[in-house]
Write a protein that holds these residues in place. Sequence first.
Motif, PDB file in Angstrom:
ATOM      1  N   GLU A 149       0.828  -1.203   0.000  1.00 53.14           N
ATOM      2  CA  GLU A 149       0.000   0.000   0.000  1.00 53.14           C
ATOM      3  C   GLU A 149       0.862   1.251   0.000  1.00 53.14           C
ATOM      4  OE1 GLU A 149      -3.403   1.984   2.853  1.00 53.14           O
ATOM      5  OE2 GLU A 149      -3.185  -0.195   2.858  1.00 53.14           O
ATOM      6  N   ALA A 150       1.929   1.248   0.807  1.00 56.18           N
ATOM      7  CA  ALA A 150       2.840   2.389   0.851  1.00 56.18           C
ATOM      8  C   ALA A 150       3.543   2.564  -0.491  1.00 56.18           C
ATOM      9  CB  ALA A 150       3.862   2.206   1.977  1.00 56.18           C
ATOM     10  N   LEU A 151       3.973   1.461  -1.089  1.00 53.03           N
ATOM     11  CA  LEU A 151       4.625   1.510  -2.395  1.00 53.03           C
ATOM     12  C   LEU A 151       3.671   2.043  -3.459  1.00 53.03           C
ATOM     13  CD1 LEU A 151       7.156   0.809  -4.054  1.00 53.03           C
ATOM     14  CD2 LEU A 151       6.186  -1.462  -4.390  1.00 53.03           C
ATOM     15  N   LEU A 152       2.431   1.602  -3.404  1.00 50.80           N
ATOM     16  CA  LEU A 152       1.420   2.072  -4.345  1.00 50.80           C
ATOM     17  C   LEU A 152       1.181   3.574  -4.193  1.00 50.80           C
ATOM     18  CD1 LEU A 152      -0.584   1.077  -6.513  1.00 50.80           C
ATOM     19  CD2 LEU A 152      -2.240   0.757  -4.693  1.00 50.80           C
ATOM     20  N   ASN A 153       1.113   4.050  -2.957  1.00 50.05           N
ATOM     21  CA  ASN A 153       0.943   5.488  -2.715  1.00 50.05           C
ATOM     22  C   ASN A 153       2.132   6.285  -3.232  1.00 50.05           C
ATOM     23  OD1 ASN A 153      -1.611   5.447  -1.552  1.00 50.05           O
ATOM     24  ND2 ASN A 153      -0.813   5.105   0.506  1.00 50.05           N
ATOM     25  N   ASP A 154       3.345   5.774  -3.000  1.00 44.33           N
ATOM     26  CA  ASP A 154       4.544   6.450  -3.508  1.00 44.33           C
ATOM     27  C   ASP A 154       4.535   6.492  -5.029  1.00 44.33           C
ATOM     28  OD1 ASP A 154       5.454   6.842  -0.944  1.00 44.33           O
ATOM     29  OD2 ASP A 154       6.921   5.199  -0.995  1.00 44.33           O
ATOM     30  N   THR A 155       4.186   5.384  -5.648  1.00 44.42           N
ATOM     31  CA  THR A 155       4.136   5.322  -7.109  1.00 44.42           C
ATOM     32  C   THR A 155       3.098   6.297  -7.642  1.00 44.42           C
ATOM     33  OG1 THR A 155       4.771   2.996  -7.015  1.00 44.42           O
ATOM     34  CG2 THR A 155       3.818   3.768  -9.081  1.00 44.42           C
ATOM     35  N   TYR A 156       1.956   6.375  -6.974  1.00 42.87           N
ATOM     36  CA  TYR A 156       0.903   7.310  -7.375  1.00 42.87           C
ATOM     37  C   TYR A 156       1.425   8.742  -7.320  1.00 42.87           C
ATOM     38  CZ  TYR A 156      -3.310  10.169  -7.024  1.00 42.87           C
ATOM     39  OH  TYR A 156      -4.243  11.148  -7.206  1.00 42.87           O
ATOM     40  N   LEU A 160       1.892  11.163 -10.499  1.00 37.97           N
ATOM     41  CA  LEU A 160       1.178  12.425 -10.520  1.00 37.97           C
ATOM     42  C   LEU A 160       2.152  13.583 -10.746  1.00 37.97           C
ATOM     43  CD1 LEU A 160      -1.665  13.608 -10.230  1.00 37.97           C
ATOM     44  CD2 LEU A 160      -1.242  13.828  -7.791  1.00 37.97           C
ATOM     45  N   ALA A 161       3.299  13.537 -10.082  1.00 38.62           N
ATOM     46  CA  ALA A 161       4.308  14.582 -10.246  1.00 38.62           C
ATOM     47  C   ALA A 161       4.840  14.575 -11.690  1.00 38.62           C
ATOM     48  CB  ALA A 161       5.448  14.380  -9.256  1.00 38.62           C
ATOM     49  N   GLU A 162       5.043  13.399 -12.259  1.00 37.91           N
ATOM     50  CA  GLU A 162       5.509  13.299 -13.646  1.00 37.91           C
ATOM     51  C   GLU A 162       4.475  13.873 -14.612  1.00 37.91           C
ATOM     52  OE1 GLU A 162       6.673   9.313 -14.710  1.00 37.91           O
ATOM     53  OE2 GLU A 162       8.014   9.153 -12.985  1.00 37.91           O
ATOM     54  N   VAL A 163       3.196  13.574 -14.383  1.00 39.67           N
ATOM     55  CA  VAL A 163       2.129  14.096 -15.243  1.00 39.67           C
ATOM     56  C   VAL A 163       2.103  15.616 -15.165  1.00 39.67           C
ATOM     57  CG1 VAL A 163      -0.384  14.232 -15.513  1.00 39.67           C
ATOM     58  CG2 VAL A 163       0.721  12.019 -15.211  1.00 39.67           C
ATOM     59  N   PHE A 174       3.820  24.160 -26.355  1.00 39.80           N
ATOM     60  CA  PHE A 174       2.695  24.356 -27.265  1.00 39.80           C
ATOM     61  C   PHE A 174       1.825  25.573 -26.924  1.00 39.80           C
ATOM     62  CE2 PHE A 174       3.419  19.724 -27.582  1.00 39.80           C
ATOM     63  CZ  PHE A 174       3.722  19.673 -28.927  1.00 39.80           C
ATOM     64  N   GLY A 175       2.011  26.117 -25.768  1.00 39.18           N
ATOM     65  CA  GLY A 175       1.166  27.243 -25.356  1.00 39.18           C
ATOM     66  C   GLY A 175      -0.012  26.750 -24.541  1.00 39.18           C
ATOM     67  N   PRO A 176      -0.681  27.673 -23.860  1.00 40.99           N
ATOM     68  CA  PRO A 176      -1.816  27.269 -23.005  1.00 40.99           C
ATOM     69  C   PRO A 176      -2.973  26.741 -23.854  1.00 40.99           C
ATOM     70  CG  PRO A 176      -1.580  29.662 -23.020  1.00 40.99           C
ATOM     71  CD  PRO A 176      -0.415  29.117 -23.813  1.00 40.99           C
ATOM     72  N   ALA A 177      -3.537  25.632 -23.406  1.00 41.01           N
ATOM     73  CA  ALA A 177      -4.673  25.022 -24.121  1.00 41.01           C
ATOM     74  C   ALA A 177      -5.968  25.306 -23.395  1.00 41.01           C
ATOM     75  CB  ALA A 177      -4.466  23.517 -24.260  1.00 41.01           C
ATOM     76  N   GLY A 178      -5.921  26.127 -22.367  1.00 41.92           N
ATOM     77  CA  GLY A 178      -7.135  26.459 -21.627  1.00 41.92           C
ATOM     78  C   GLY A 178      -7.531  25.416 -20.591  1.00 41.92           C
ATOM     79  N   GLU A 179      -6.621  24.503 -20.274  1.00 37.11           N
ATOM     80  CA  GLU A 179      -6.947  23.446 -19.284  1.00 37.11           C
ATOM     81  C   GLU A 179      -6.420  23.851 -17.923  1.00 37.11           C
ATOM     82  OE1 GLU A 179      -5.618  19.621 -20.408  1.00 37.11           O
ATOM     83  OE2 GLU A 179      -6.755  19.591 -22.264  1.00 37.11           O
ATOM     84  N   ASP A 180      -7.030  23.261 -16.913  1.00 39.87           N
ATOM     85  CA  ASP A 180      -6.634  23.512 -15.524  1.00 39.87           C
ATOM     86  C   ASP A 180      -5.387  22.714 -15.192  1.00 39.87           C
ATOM     87  OD1 ASP A 180      -6.644  24.403 -12.975  1.00 39.87           O
ATOM     88  OD2 ASP A 180      -8.336  23.172 -12.282  1.00 39.87           O
ATOM     89  N   ASP A 181      -4.580  23.166 -14.249  1.00 41.56           N
ATOM     90  CA  ASP A 181      -3.324  22.512 -13.880  1.00 41.56           C
ATOM     91  C   ASP A 181      -3.490  21.403 -12.869  1.00 41.56           C
ATOM     92  OD1 ASP A 181      -0.874  22.761 -14.891  1.00 41.56           O
ATOM     93  OD2 ASP A 181      -0.158  24.316 -13.535  1.00 41.56           O
ATOM     94  N   SER A 182      -4.670  21.043 -12.496  1.00 42.70           N
ATOM     95  CA  SER A 182      -4.861  20.042 -11.456  1.00 42.70           C
ATOM     96  C   SER A 182      -4.756  18.717 -11.974  1.00 42.70           C
ATOM     97  CB  SER A 182      -6.222  20.181 -10.781  1.00 42.70           C
ATOM     98  OG  SER A 182      -7.262  20.154 -11.725  1.00 42.70           O
TER      99      SER A 182
END
Length: 182
Positions: A149-156, A160-163, A174-182
């Motif tokens: 579970e801890a490994l899964l949370n770390d991987t998540y 998420l940081a990579e995304v 490419f410039g802003p596409a009008g999407e949110d950063d979340s």
Amino acid sequence: MATGAAYKGSDLVSDYNCSKCEIFDLNVEAQHFCSECEHYLCDNCVKSHNEYHRKHTVYKREDIPKWAGVTIDRCDQHGKKLEYNCNVHQELCCYRCREHNHGRCSSFSRLPDLAKDFLKTEEYKQLPAAVDKLRCSLDELKNDRMNNEALLNDTYKKTLAEVKTLRKKNKQHFGPAGEDDS
């Protein structure tokens, strides 16, 4: 949960079967439990039970945790104390079962006689070690699950940081596409 009635041997599976219907080889799911009789009862059988035993405490399906107070020293069919082992069928039975269900059987053992030497058996002496071994296995499984579970949370979190980093690079490239950063 299964509903309705079926003959034993059918594919109908339920977690608790009506004790009274089982006498007639019917497989009916219990919706009630009488703590005094220690019988599971379907909707039909509980009506007749309540007529004869008005002062018994009968629990409904939503009170299943209260059903767990069942003792294992009573016959499911007759509610009598289990006293014998039918050596032919290897079944525990009360005096009524012995008369009615095992009348033609030739060999019975009294339960106190069977239990008398059990504490001296090798099997009984090995029980504490077997329980400790199972407890250790369960502890290992629990630790493995927590580590996974801890490994899964770390991987998540890393994913998420990579995304977020990739989105940032894409926006810069490419410039802003009008999407949110979340």
